[in-house]
Motif scaffolding. Structure first.
Motif, mmCIF file in Angstrom:
data_model
loop_
_atom_site.group_PDB
_atom_site.id
_atom_site.type_symbol
_atom_site.label_atom_id
_atom_site.label_comp_id
_atom_site.label_asym_id
_atom_site.label_seq_id
_atom_site.Cartn_x
_atom_site.Cartn_y
_atom_site.Cartn_z
ATOM 1 N N LEU A 140 0.560 -1.248 0.189
ATOM 2 C CA LEU A 140 0.002 -0.150 0.151
ATOM 3 C C LEU A 140 0.756 1.186 0.020
ATOM 4 N N GLU A 141 1.920 1.166 0.719
ATOM 5 C CA GLU A 141 2.788 2.472 0.722
ATOM 6 C C GLU A 141 3.460 2.747 -0.480
ATOM 7 N N SER A 142 3.542 1.657 -1.216
ATOM 8 C CA SER A 142 4.269 1.839 -2.745
ATOM 9 C C SER A 142 3.116 2.496 -3.575
ATOM 10 N N LEU A 143 1.820 2.565 -3.289
ATOM 11 C CA LEU A 143 0.648 3.082 -4.056
ATOM 12 C C LEU A 143 0.912 4.592 -4.034
ATOM 13 N N ARG A 144 1.497 5.004 -2.902
ATOM 14 C CA ARG A 144 1.606 6.341 -2.660
ATOM 15 C C ARG A 144 2.105 7.420 -3.800
ATOM 16 N N SER A 145 3.235 6.903 -4.400
ATOM 17 C CA SER A 145 3.661 7.447 -5.757
ATOM 18 C C SER A 145 2.872 7.461 -6.845
ATOM 19 N N ALA A 146 2.030 6.725 -7.100
ATOM 20 C CA ALA A 146 0.862 6.353 -8.195
ATOM 21 C C ALA A 146 -0.309 7.258 -8.192
#
Length: 147
Positions: free
Chosen positions: A89-95
């Motif tokens: 979920l944290e990796s979605l932040r930049s998307a």
């Protein structure tokens, strides 16, 4: 969500310990320990009385809301999954835009982070736990060797 220990002092999985730590019925705890109440992020102690659905109706919300539900019970076996989910979920932040992040994901990340911080043992506790397990395994080997 309630994060509870499932391994007792003897190193055994204990439904009684889960029941005591989670404040739930022992029969429900036995079903949790047996894996019969699993959701993607925890076990559900009462699928028909969710914090997020009408009473006596099956829970119909995203599993991400389990992390904010009083019926969710996670034992140690869920920690790797919770950690991976937090990372994903944290990796979605930049998307996504900051507004989308705040509206759709920020609360879930906060709930996951809290679950992880609350239960990640200290390095000292990990080494003591590993030592206790190793001692128990050695004792069991010695007992089996005598047979």
């Amino acid at each position: 969500m309630r994060l509870v220990e499932e391994i007792d002092a003897e190193g055994e999985v204990s439904a009684e310990l889960v029941a005591k730590e989670a404040g739930i019925d022992v029969e429900v705890a036995r079903r949790i320990v047996a894996g019969r109440l699993r959701t993607p992020g925890a076990s559900c102690a009462d699928f028909l009385n969710s914090d997020h659905s009408a009473a006596r109706m099956p829970c119909a919300v995203s599993f991400l809301l389990c992390f904010a539900c009083r019926n969710a019970v996670a034992t140690g076996r869920y920690l790797p999954r919770i950690a991976y989910l937090h990372q994903a979920l944290e990796s979605l932040r930049s998307a996504v835009t900051p507004a989308v992040w705040a509206a759709d994901w920020a609360t879930h990340i906060k709930d996951l982070f809290y679950a992880l911080v609350k239960r990640i043992p200290s390095p000292k506790a990990l080494s003591e736990s590993a030592r206790a397990r190793a001692d128990k395994q050695q004792q069991e080997r010695q007992e089996h060797a005598r047979c």
